[in-house]
Design a protein around this motif. Structure first.
Motif, PDB file in Angstrom:
ATOM      1  N   LEU A  11       0.823  -1.208   0.000  1.00  0.00           N
ATOM      2  CA  LEU A  11       0.000   0.000   0.000  1.00  0.00           C
ATOM      3  C   LEU A  11       0.856   1.256   0.000  1.00  0.00           C
ATOM      4  CD1 LEU A  11      -2.738   1.405   0.184  1.00  0.00           C
ATOM      5  CD2 LEU A  11      -2.636   1.143   2.677  1.00  0.00           C
ATOM      6  N   LEU A  12       1.961   1.237   0.742  1.00  0.00           N
ATOM      7  CA  LEU A  12       2.822   2.415   0.794  1.00  0.00           C
ATOM      8  C   LEU A  12       3.400   2.720  -0.576  1.00  0.00           C
ATOM      9  CD1 LEU A  12       4.752   1.825   4.152  1.00  0.00           C
ATOM     10  CD2 LEU A  12       2.559   2.970   3.765  1.00  0.00           C
ATOM     11  N   GLN A  81      14.877   9.018  16.556  1.00  0.00           N
ATOM     12  CA  GLN A  81      13.491   9.313  16.867  1.00  0.00           C
ATOM     13  C   GLN A  81      12.787   9.963  15.682  1.00  0.00           C
ATOM     14  OE1 GLN A  81      11.807   8.317  19.587  1.00  0.00           O
ATOM     15  NE2 GLN A  81      10.020   9.062  18.466  1.00  0.00           N
ATOM     16  N   LEU A  82      13.492  10.811  14.953  1.00  0.00           N
ATOM     17  CA  LEU A  82      12.897  11.449  13.780  1.00  0.00           C
ATOM     18  C   LEU A  82      12.535  10.402  12.730  1.00  0.00           C
ATOM     19  CD1 LEU A  82      12.095  13.938  12.159  1.00  0.00           C
ATOM     20  CD2 LEU A  82      14.481  14.194  11.460  1.00  0.00           C
ATOM     21  N   LEU A  83      13.406   9.435  12.509  1.00  0.00           N
ATOM     22  CA  LEU A  83      13.107   8.374  11.553  1.00  0.00           C
ATOM     23  C   LEU A  83      11.894   7.567  11.996  1.00  0.00           C
ATOM     24  CD1 LEU A  83      16.720   7.136  10.710  1.00  0.00           C
ATOM     25  CD2 LEU A  83      15.093   8.148   9.096  1.00  0.00           C
ATOM     26  N   ARG A  84      11.818   7.250  13.297  1.00  0.00           N
ATOM     27  CA  ARG A  84      10.662   6.489  13.791  1.00  0.00           C
ATOM     28  C   ARG A  84       9.374   7.281  13.602  1.00  0.00           C
ATOM     29  NH1 ARG A  84      14.603   4.491  17.668  1.00  0.00           N
ATOM     30  NH2 ARG A  84      14.283   6.310  18.989  1.00  0.00           N
ATOM     31  N   GLU A  85       9.444   8.595  13.777  1.00  0.00           N
ATOM     32  CA  GLU A  85       8.253   9.427  13.623  1.00  0.00           C
ATOM     33  C   GLU A  85       7.779   9.448  12.174  1.00  0.00           C
ATOM     34  OE1 GLU A  85       5.261  11.569  15.507  1.00  0.00           O
ATOM     35  OE2 GLU A  85       6.971  10.486  16.359  1.00  0.00           O
ATOM     36  N   LEU A  86       8.702   9.286  11.231  1.00  0.00           N
ATOM     37  CA  LEU A  86       8.329   9.295   9.820  1.00  0.00           C
ATOM     38  C   LEU A  86       7.428   8.127   9.448  1.00  0.00           C
ATOM     39  CD1 LEU A  86      11.617  10.479   8.092  1.00  0.00           C
ATOM     40  CD2 LEU A  86       9.403  11.599   7.954  1.00  0.00           C
ATOM     41  N   ASN A  87       7.338   7.113  10.308  1.00  0.00           N
ATOM     42  CA  ASN A  87       6.410   6.016  10.047  1.00  0.00           C
ATOM     43  C   ASN A  87       4.969   6.508   9.980  1.00  0.00           C
ATOM     44  OD1 ASN A  87       7.951   3.418   9.953  1.00  0.00           O
ATOM     45  ND2 ASN A  87       8.683   4.130  11.936  1.00  0.00           N
ATOM     46  N   ALA A  88       4.697   7.615  10.693  1.00  0.00           N
ATOM     47  CA  ALA A  88       3.334   8.152  10.704  1.00  0.00           C
ATOM     48  C   ALA A  88       2.920   8.693   9.345  1.00  0.00           C
ATOM     49  CB  ALA A  88       3.220   9.252  11.760  1.00  0.00           C
ATOM     50  N   ALA A  89       3.897   9.019   8.488  1.00  0.00           N
ATOM     51  CA  ALA A  89       3.578   9.560   7.167  1.00  0.00           C
ATOM     52  C   ALA A  89       3.096   8.481   6.210  1.00  0.00           C
ATOM     53  CB  ALA A  89       4.806  10.254   6.578  1.00  0.00           C
ATOM     54  N   GLU A  90       3.299   7.213   6.576  1.00  0.00           N
ATOM     55  CA  GLU A  90       2.847   6.079   5.753  1.00  0.00           C
ATOM     56  C   GLU A  90       3.352   6.180   4.312  1.00  0.00           C
ATOM     57  OE1 GLU A  90      -1.395   5.814   6.178  1.00  0.00           O
ATOM     58  OE2 GLU A  90      -1.238   4.796   8.108  1.00  0.00           O
ATOM     59  N   THR A  92       6.877   5.011   1.669  1.00  0.00           N
ATOM     60  CA  THR A  92       7.966   4.057   1.549  1.00  0.00           C
ATOM     61  C   THR A  92       9.227   4.609   2.193  1.00  0.00           C
ATOM     62  OG1 THR A  92       8.673   4.973  -0.571  1.00  0.00           O
ATOM     63  CG2 THR A  92       7.053   3.184  -0.633  1.00  0.00           C
ATOM     64  N   THR A  93      10.153   3.719   2.464  1.00  0.00           N
ATOM     65  CA  THR A  93      11.432   4.144   3.037  1.00  0.00           C
ATOM     66  C   THR A  93      12.127   5.140   2.116  1.00  0.00           C
ATOM     67  OG1 THR A  93      11.713   2.053   4.205  1.00  0.00           O
ATOM     68  CG2 THR A  93      13.702   3.340   3.794  1.00  0.00           C
ATOM     69  N   ALA A  94      12.124   4.859   0.821  1.00  0.00           N
ATOM     70  CA  ALA A  94      12.771   5.760  -0.133  1.00  0.00           C
ATOM     71  C   ALA A  94      12.136   7.139  -0.116  1.00  0.00           C
ATOM     72  CB  ALA A  94      12.712   5.158  -1.538  1.00  0.00           C
ATOM     73  N   ALA A  95      10.800   7.204  -0.048  1.00  0.00           N
ATOM     74  CA  ALA A  95      10.116   8.505  -0.027  1.00  0.00           C
ATOM     75  C   ALA A  95      10.426   9.260   1.254  1.00  0.00           C
ATOM     76  CB  ALA A  95       8.609   8.297  -0.170  1.00  0.00           C
ATOM     77  N   ALA A  96      10.485   8.556   2.378  1.00  0.00           N
ATOM     78  CA  ALA A  96      10.803   9.207   3.653  1.00  0.00           C
ATOM     79  C   ALA A  96      12.214   9.777   3.626  1.00  0.00           C
ATOM     80  CB  ALA A  96      10.655   8.211   4.798  1.00  0.00           C
ATOM     81  N   LEU A  97      13.152   9.017   3.091  1.00  0.00           N
ATOM     82  CA  LEU A  97      14.539   9.488   3.037  1.00  0.00           C
ATOM     83  C   LEU A  97      14.698  10.621   2.032  1.00  0.00           C
ATOM     84  CD1 LEU A  97      16.534   6.157   3.344  1.00  0.00           C
ATOM     85  CD2 LEU A  97      15.917   7.792   5.133  1.00  0.00           C
ATOM     86  N   GLN A  98      13.907  10.585   0.955  1.00  0.00           N
ATOM     87  CA  GLN A  98      13.922  11.697   0.004  1.00  0.00           C
ATOM     88  C   GLN A  98      13.442  12.969   0.686  1.00  0.00           C
ATOM     89  OE1 GLN A  98      15.094  12.242  -2.836  1.00  0.00           O
ATOM     90  NE2 GLN A  98      14.012  13.981  -3.697  1.00  0.00           N
ATOM     91  N   ALA A  99      12.441  12.858   1.551  1.00  0.00           N
ATOM     92  CA  ALA A  99      11.947  14.031   2.275  1.00  0.00           C
ATOM     93  C   ALA A  99      13.040  14.593   3.178  1.00  0.00           C
ATOM     94  CB  ALA A  99      10.723  13.661   3.103  1.00  0.00           C
ATOM     95  N   SER A 112      20.018   2.262   3.656  1.00  0.00           N
ATOM     96  CA  SER A 112      18.757   1.520   3.793  1.00  0.00           C
ATOM     97  C   SER A 112      18.738   0.317   2.861  1.00  0.00           C
ATOM     98  CB  SER A 112      17.571   2.440   3.476  1.00  0.00           C
ATOM     99  OG  SER A 112      17.710   3.015   2.177  1.00  0.00           O
ATOM    100  N   TYR A 113      17.654  -0.446   2.927  1.00  0.00           N
ATOM    101  CA  TYR A 113      17.411  -1.608   2.079  1.00  0.00           C
ATOM    102  C   TYR A 113      18.430  -2.725   2.292  1.00  0.00           C
ATOM    103  CZ  TYR A 113      13.799   1.118  -0.187  1.00  0.00           C
ATOM    104  OH  TYR A 113      12.669   1.856  -0.424  1.00  0.00           O
TER     105      TYR A 113
END
Length: 268
Positions: A11-12, A81-90, A92-99, A112-113
């Motif tokens: 889904l992500l 902690q910031l990385l863990r909080e990014l889980n709330a954005a739902e 992918t890992t790549a999209a979170a790291l791009q942000a 990653s990966y």
């Protein structure tokens, strides 16, 4: 114009793909010929392209800057902690790291990966010229000033901070020099040729100016650390050993934080 999304069990990934395709629709110069397939490593495209633009659009849509700014202000340098909080954005890992790459200043690297070791570095971060990712990761582990790990979407992400956390230099109350004079005094300590000092000063302003433009809205301390890191790759990096040069960087960083591009001081 038609957009076709393949249904998957991820889904992500589907959310990111839909946001990516929406970017192609809303960015007018992408039409009418946008025809893409988003791959696993799309967010780490090394060159400027329409696909990279659509990736950034998707990242901004799913992880808005205003929300990300709030998280950075909450957690500061606590990257785990910031990385863990990014889980709330739902996303992918790549999209979170791009942000994070889009928002954070120079000096952060993420791996990653798992065994694939996808390396994502913020802009301006110094990395070695290595032939393999394993060599880069070994360099990061040996040269970083801090490191850690956090779970993002159930998978580990290693982070490395390549910027040293140092106190922001303070100007003495009786120091009435202009910022330019502080810079020239620093250059005079390493360059005996008076004719070359202005040239080095121009180079310093050019090197620092681009980094400062990216730092709008950040604290002076974060800006100072990132700009200092960028200067380590500069041909005149020996200036980093001069207290007056660090003071000049600090004053420029404070000016960005307060929205002032120039600071005037009373003449002696």
């Amino acid at each position: 114009m038609a957009v076709f999304i393949r249904a998957t069990d991820n889904l992500l990934r589907e959310r990111f793909t839909m946001a990516h395709e929406l970017g192609h629709l809303l960015l007018p110069w992408h039409l009418p010929n946008a025809n893409c397939e988003v791959g696993e490593g799309a967010l780490d495209l090394p060159t400027y392209s329409l696909e990279a633009e659509a990736d950034v659009f998707a990242s901004c849509l799913l992880v808005p800057d205003a929300w990300l700014l709030h998280q950075v202000q909450r957690f500061g340098d606590d990257m785990s902690q910031l990385l863990r909080e990014l889980n709330a954005a739902e996303v992918t890992t790549a999209a979170a790291l791009q942000a994070l790459r889009r928002y954070l200043l120079a000096g952060w690297v993420f791996v990653s990966y798992g065994e694939r070791q996808v390396i994502t570095a913020t802009r301006g971060t110094r990395l070695p010229h290595a032939s393999t990712n394993e060599e880069v990761v070994a360099y990061l582990a040996g040269e970083c000033h801090a490191q850690g790990e956090a779970s993002l979407n159930g998978f580990p992400v290693q982070w490395y901070r390549m910027v040293e956390s140092v106190a922001l230099p303070q100007r003495s109350p009786d120091d009435v020099r202009s910022d330019r004079q502080v810079l020239l005094d620093a250059i005079a300590m390493v360059e005996p040729d008076s004719q070359r000092r202005n040239s080095i000063a121009q180079s310093a302003n050019g090197k620092v100016g681009g980094a400062l433009r990216e730092a709008g809205g950040r604290s002076a301390n974060l800006t100072f650390q990132a700009v200092r890191h960028r200067c380590e790759q500069w041909e005149h990096s020996k200036l980093l050993a001069q207290p007056d040069f660090l003071l000049w960087l600090a004053e420029r960083s404070r000016a960005v934080e307060t929205g002032m591009t120039k600071r005037r001081r009373p003449k002696s």
